[in-house]
Design an enzyme around this catalytic site. Structure first.
Site, short mmCIF file in Angstrom:
data_model
loop_
_atom_site.label_atom_id
_atom_site.label_comp_id
_atom_site.label_asym_id
_atom_site.label_seq_id
_atom_site.Cartn_x
_atom_site.Cartn_y
_atom_site.Cartn_z
N GLY A 103 0.80 -1.22 0.00
CA GLY A 103 0.00 0.00 0.00
C GLY A 103 0.82 1.27 0.00
O GLY A 103 2.05 1.24 0.06
N GLY A 105 2.55 3.63 1.57
CA GLY A 105 3.12 3.83 2.89
C GLY A 105 3.63 5.24 3.12
O GLY A 105 3.71 5.69 4.26
N ARG A 106 4.00 5.93 2.05
CA ARG A 106 4.43 7.33 2.20
C ARG A 106 3.91 8.19 1.07
O ARG A 106 4.51 9.19 0.69
CB ARG A 106 5.96 7.41 2.29
CG ARG A 106 6.72 6.82 1.12
CD ARG A 106 8.20 7.16 1.21
NE ARG A 106 8.98 6.44 0.22
CZ ARG A 106 9.88 5.50 0.50
NH1 ARG A 106 10.10 5.16 1.74
NH2 ARG A 106 10.55 4.90 -0.46
N ASP A 272 4.48 -4.19 -7.15
CA ASP A 272 3.82 -2.99 -6.63
C ASP A 272 4.40 -1.72 -7.25
O ASP A 272 3.87 -0.63 -7.01
CB ASP A 272 3.94 -2.92 -5.09
CG ASP A 272 5.37 -2.98 -4.61
OD1 ASP A 272 6.03 -4.00 -4.88
OD2 ASP A 272 5.84 -2.03 -3.97
#
Length: 523
Positions: A103, A105-106, A272
């Protein structure tokens, strides 16, 4: 940004299922494509650079880009009216192994706009933690942000499919990072980049749903993607899902062929980090070939196995497409049809790669000997350290009636010309003889051929040491080189005589310097 606000048209959050939990705590998110999250406020943001081309693309005036509102919105200190920022849920295979939920994350998506019939998603990288941050802080530092900002726009001007970068800003906050993952953490200056793309959906967005056997949400996401980004395929059906996969496969291959053409190495081609739109996404430990070397990778994490090395990028593209095929299988349920598309990728790679290499050496007709001529060239290029960018650019000066002067034209591409082995010199001389003979079949004049070659072989790319010089200056508060490189890389195929100093081999001091030859995922 009054006019800009009128173009806001969010679809992702309105058409796809949201995480019902609103607290910003790290967790597994199921049966949802995203989680609502608010960017972390920054203490003393300062805008360092804005892309004028992207401002125009988004319908933002230069005056508006200088406003406090622009600064606040694109550093996370202000949320646009009638929008709800969010982080996307996805999984991924990292270095060949399933990593489960990953996902954003930042990264935090601010909103979507539709301007001049083009949809754009705007996303802040380094704007704070999300439910997908795991043990990280969701922030980014100046060095990685400069690299992402400059390379995103440089790739666009090279003609490589890519996400874009609107703005680069420092936050005024300190961020703790271990650059080389060796236990030596230090505080660095925090920064935020605003990234822009039609969508930031990745292969992993589909993988995470398939891995959880959530076919309902998988179908919703796939239908949404086709509706907004592949509308020419028609209404969703098994046949359309298959065509969707085929189109993604073709776009992925075309992107990677462009990477190979300009000498770009992504460095971390996890699923990803593969865009469902065939765009270069997530500029982490990327690098540009200095010496032509199929085995080179810029990623220190990948140094042992070199999974993501330059010469293996097309194979990894195919491997990743196998994972996407597995993810989409519940909607298609036709192994043979999916396999046929994957097999076609292999065939198309051979065809398109040969076509690309022909264009790089100025062959615009076809001959059965071309593949062997190109393979011999790739072999001799690796016999001694030869700068890729300089070699192909200078090759355009070759005159087909003067076969004997080929080596003289490419001397500047050799890192240590005085150490050339005798057998390498013999190989080069023979190759130029055969190359000159092959060019006799071409109808273009030398000048016409040079013009076409120079349109596919850039003179200027964002060499690692160039980005590092800009980073070194920026960390001392001098941001002039960021703009100098930004302007240079807007015309990568032009001669730009005044910028000739950047048409040069990597300096020796940069050979083993962190940030120039060794890069990590640390951001």
């Amino acid at each position: 940004m009054k006019t800009f606000k009128t173009h806001i048209e969010d679809t992702f959050t309105k058409e796809l299922p949201a995480d019902p939990v609103l607290e910003n705590g790290r967790r597994q998110v199921t049966e949802a494509c995203f989680s609502y999250v608010t960017p972390k406020k920054t203490s003393q943001p300062q805008l360092l650079h804005v892309s004028p081309e992207l401002l125009e693309t988004l319908g933002i005036s230069e005056t508006e880009s200088q406003s406090d509102e622009f600064l606040n919105v694109f550093t996370g200190n202000e949320v646009l009216p009638n929008t709800k920022p969010f982080a996307m849920c996805y999984g991924g295979h990292q270095f060949g192994n399933w990593a489960g939920q990953l996902g954003d994350g930042r990264a935090i998506n601010l909103t979507e706009i539709k301007y001049k019939n083009q949809r754009w998603a705007l996303q802040l990288k380094g704007a704070g933690p999300t439910p997908y941050s795991r043990t990280a802080d969701g922030l980014a530092v100046l060095r990685s942000s400069i690299r992402e900002y400059l390379c995103s726009e440089a790739m666009y001007h090279l003609g490589v499919p890519t996400t874009r970068a609107l703005s680069l800003a420092v936050t005024g906050d300190q961020v703790l990072r271990d650059v080389m993952y060796n236990g030596n953490s230090e505080y660095e200056e925090g920064a935020v980049v605003c990234r822009v793309a039609p969508s930031f959906l990745r292969f992993g967005s589909f993988e995470i749903l398939a891995s959880r056997e959530d076919t309902k949400t998988l179908k919703q996401l796939t239908d949404y993607t086709i509706k907004h980004f592949y509308p020419e395929l028609g209404a969703p059906s098994k046949a359309v899902y298959l065509e969707f996969f085929k189109t993604v496969s073709n776009r992925t291959l075309d992107m990677i062929i462009d990477w190979q053409r300009v000498g770009f190495v992504h460095g971390v081609m996890n699923t990803d980090n593969l865009s469902i739109l065939g765009l270069t996404i997530d500029y982490g430990p990327y690098g540009w070939l200095e010496g032509f070397d199929f085995g080179w990778t810029p990623n220190t994490t990948d140094r042992q196995h070199k999974r993501y090395r330059y010469g293996n990028q097309p194979n990894i593209g195919l491997w990743n497409l196998y994972q996407l095929a597995n993810a989409l299988f519940p909607l298609i349920e036709d192994v043979e049809a999916l396999q046929a598309i994957l097999d076609d990728y292999r065939t198309q790679f051979e065809t398109k790669s040969l076509q690309m290499m022909r264009s790089k050496i100025g062959l615009f007709t076809e001959d059965e000997t071309d593949l062997k001529l190109i393979q011999r060239l790739e072999d001799v290029l690796q016999m001694m350290e030869t700068d890729m960018t300089i070699f192909f650019r200078n090759l355009s000066k070759f005159e087909k009636d003067k076969k004997s002067n080929g080596l003289d034209l490419i001397q500047d591409a050799f890192y240590n010309p005085q150490t050339m082995p005798k057998d390498a010199e013999v190989f080069w001389q023979q190759w130029f003889q055969d190359y000159g003979t092959r060019l006799q079949q071409e109808t273009l004049s030398d000048a016409e051929r040079a013009e076409k070659m120079n349109a596919v072989n850039p003179k200027y790319v964002l060499r690692n040491y160039m980005a590092q010089l800009a980073i070194d200056d920026a960390e001392k508060g001098d941001y002039a080189l960021i703009d100098e490189l930004f302007q240079l890389l807007k015309q990568p195929y032009a001669e730009q005589e005044s910028a000739e100093k950047w048409f040069a081999k990597r300096p020796e001091w940069a050979r083993n310097k962190v940030g120039c030859s060794m890069l990590s995922c640390s951001s």
